[in-house]
Design a protein around this motif. Sequence first.
Motif, PDB file in Angstrom:
ATOM      1  N   HIS A  54       1.560   5.745   4.151  1.00 57.16           N
ATOM      2  CA  HIS A  54       2.707   4.871   3.884  1.00 57.16           C
ATOM      3  C   HIS A  54       3.879   5.227   4.809  1.00 57.16           C
ATOM      4  O   HIS A  54       4.557   4.343   5.335  1.00 57.16           O
ATOM      5  CB  HIS A  54       3.119   4.968   2.419  1.00 57.16           C
ATOM      6  CG  HIS A  54       4.247   4.072   2.054  1.00 57.16           C
ATOM      7  ND1 HIS A  54       4.114   2.700   1.982  1.00 57.16           N
ATOM      8  CD2 HIS A  54       5.543   4.341   1.781  1.00 57.16           C
ATOM      9  CE1 HIS A  54       5.282   2.170   1.666  1.00 57.16           C
ATOM     10  NE2 HIS A  54       6.166   3.143   1.538  1.00 57.16           N
ATOM     11  N   GLY A  57       3.676   3.643   7.967  1.00 60.99           N
ATOM     12  CA  GLY A  57       3.832   2.196   7.978  1.00 60.99           C
ATOM     13  C   GLY A  57       2.673   1.405   7.415  1.00 60.99           C
ATOM     14  O   GLY A  57       2.682   0.176   7.449  1.00 60.99           O
ATOM     15  N   SER A  59       0.663  -0.495   4.725  1.00 62.82           N
ATOM     16  CA  SER A  59       1.090  -1.147   3.487  1.00 62.82           C
ATOM     17  C   SER A  59       0.050  -2.160   3.017  1.00 62.82           C
ATOM     18  O   SER A  59      -0.978  -2.360   3.662  1.00 62.82           O
ATOM     19  CB  SER A  59       2.452  -1.813   3.676  1.00 62.82           C
ATOM     20  OG  SER A  59       2.360  -2.806   4.676  1.00 62.82           O
ATOM     21  N   LYS A  60       0.367  -2.804   1.904  1.00 64.29           N
ATOM     22  CA  LYS A  60      -0.532  -3.761   1.275  1.00 64.29           C
ATOM     23  C   LYS A  60      -0.975  -4.824   2.284  1.00 64.29           C
ATOM     24  O   LYS A  60      -0.169  -5.365   3.027  1.00 64.29           O
ATOM     25  CB  LYS A  60       0.159  -4.438   0.091  1.00 64.29           C
ATOM     26  CG  LYS A  60      -0.743  -5.352  -0.690  1.00 64.29           C
ATOM     27  CD  LYS A  60      -0.042  -5.881  -1.916  1.00 64.29           C
ATOM     28  CE  LYS A  60      -1.023  -6.734  -2.712  1.00 64.29           C
ATOM     29  NZ  LYS A  60      -0.465  -7.126  -3.991  1.00 64.29           N
ATOM     30  N   ASP A  62      -2.903  -4.343   4.862  1.00 68.63           N
ATOM     31  CA  ASP A  62      -3.352  -3.784   6.136  1.00 68.63           C
ATOM     32  C   ASP A  62      -4.834  -3.435   6.071  1.00 68.63           C
ATOM     33  O   ASP A  62      -5.367  -3.107   5.005  1.00 68.63           O
ATOM     34  CB  ASP A  62      -2.567  -2.514   6.485  1.00 68.63           C
ATOM     35  CG  ASP A  62      -1.160  -2.807   6.957  1.00 68.63           C
ATOM     36  OD1 ASP A  62      -0.879  -3.968   7.330  1.00 68.63           O
ATOM     37  OD2 ASP A  62      -0.336  -1.875   6.951  1.00 68.63           O
ATOM     38  N   LEU A  84      -2.678   1.895  -1.803  1.00 69.46           N
ATOM     39  CA  LEU A  84      -1.659   1.197  -1.018  1.00 69.46           C
ATOM     40  C   LEU A  84      -1.894  -0.310  -0.952  1.00 69.46           C
ATOM     41  O   LEU A  84      -1.061  -1.043  -0.440  1.00 69.46           O
ATOM     42  CB  LEU A  84      -1.630   1.752   0.412  1.00 69.46           C
ATOM     43  CG  LEU A  84      -1.175   3.194   0.566  1.00 69.46           C
ATOM     44  CD1 LEU A  84      -1.392   3.662   2.003  1.00 69.46           C
ATOM     45  CD2 LEU A  84       0.281   3.341   0.163  1.00 69.46           C
ATOM     46  N   ALA A  86      -4.306  -1.467   0.831  1.00 70.36           N
ATOM     47  CA  ALA A  86      -4.907  -1.659   2.153  1.00 70.36           C
ATOM     48  C   ALA A  86      -6.421  -1.567   2.005  1.00 70.36           C
ATOM     49  O   ALA A  86      -6.927  -1.121   0.978  1.00 70.36           O
ATOM     50  CB  ALA A  86      -4.395  -0.586   3.114  1.00 70.36           C
TER      51      ALA A  86
END
Length: 129
Positions: A54, A57, A59-60, A62, A84, A86
């Motif tokens: 996180h 960078g 995040s949801k 990805d 996350l 991801a």
Amino acid sequence: MSDAAKVASSITINGIFQRAFRIFADRVAVTSETSSLTYAELGRRSQRLAGALHALGVSKGDRLAVLSETRPEYVETYAALASLGATARVLVHAAISAIQSTLFHNVGLPEERQREILSSAARAILAPD
């Protein structure tokens, strides 16, 4: 939609992991030739990894390409990404050593594997060592 369908549609991979970390905390979750982790240990390690990802960078939504042999760190990575929101794009095992040793310097990395990585739409490549 039936009640069972509603319940099933609300289940997430992260939810399954979190429940297992809590309910089976003292049980062995993963083993390798040299070590083992309980569910609680796996949960703590995956949360630390999620925090690091996180901070980088991730995040949801990805998608990250993951280069890993079948070992405890793969499960840890998968759980971290799930927390996350991801997803993991697991790359073919046969390409792992070639990619890890050359990492896009194209020395000995077959074009097919280069295309596989580039077409994965991954934001990053994770290579647990």
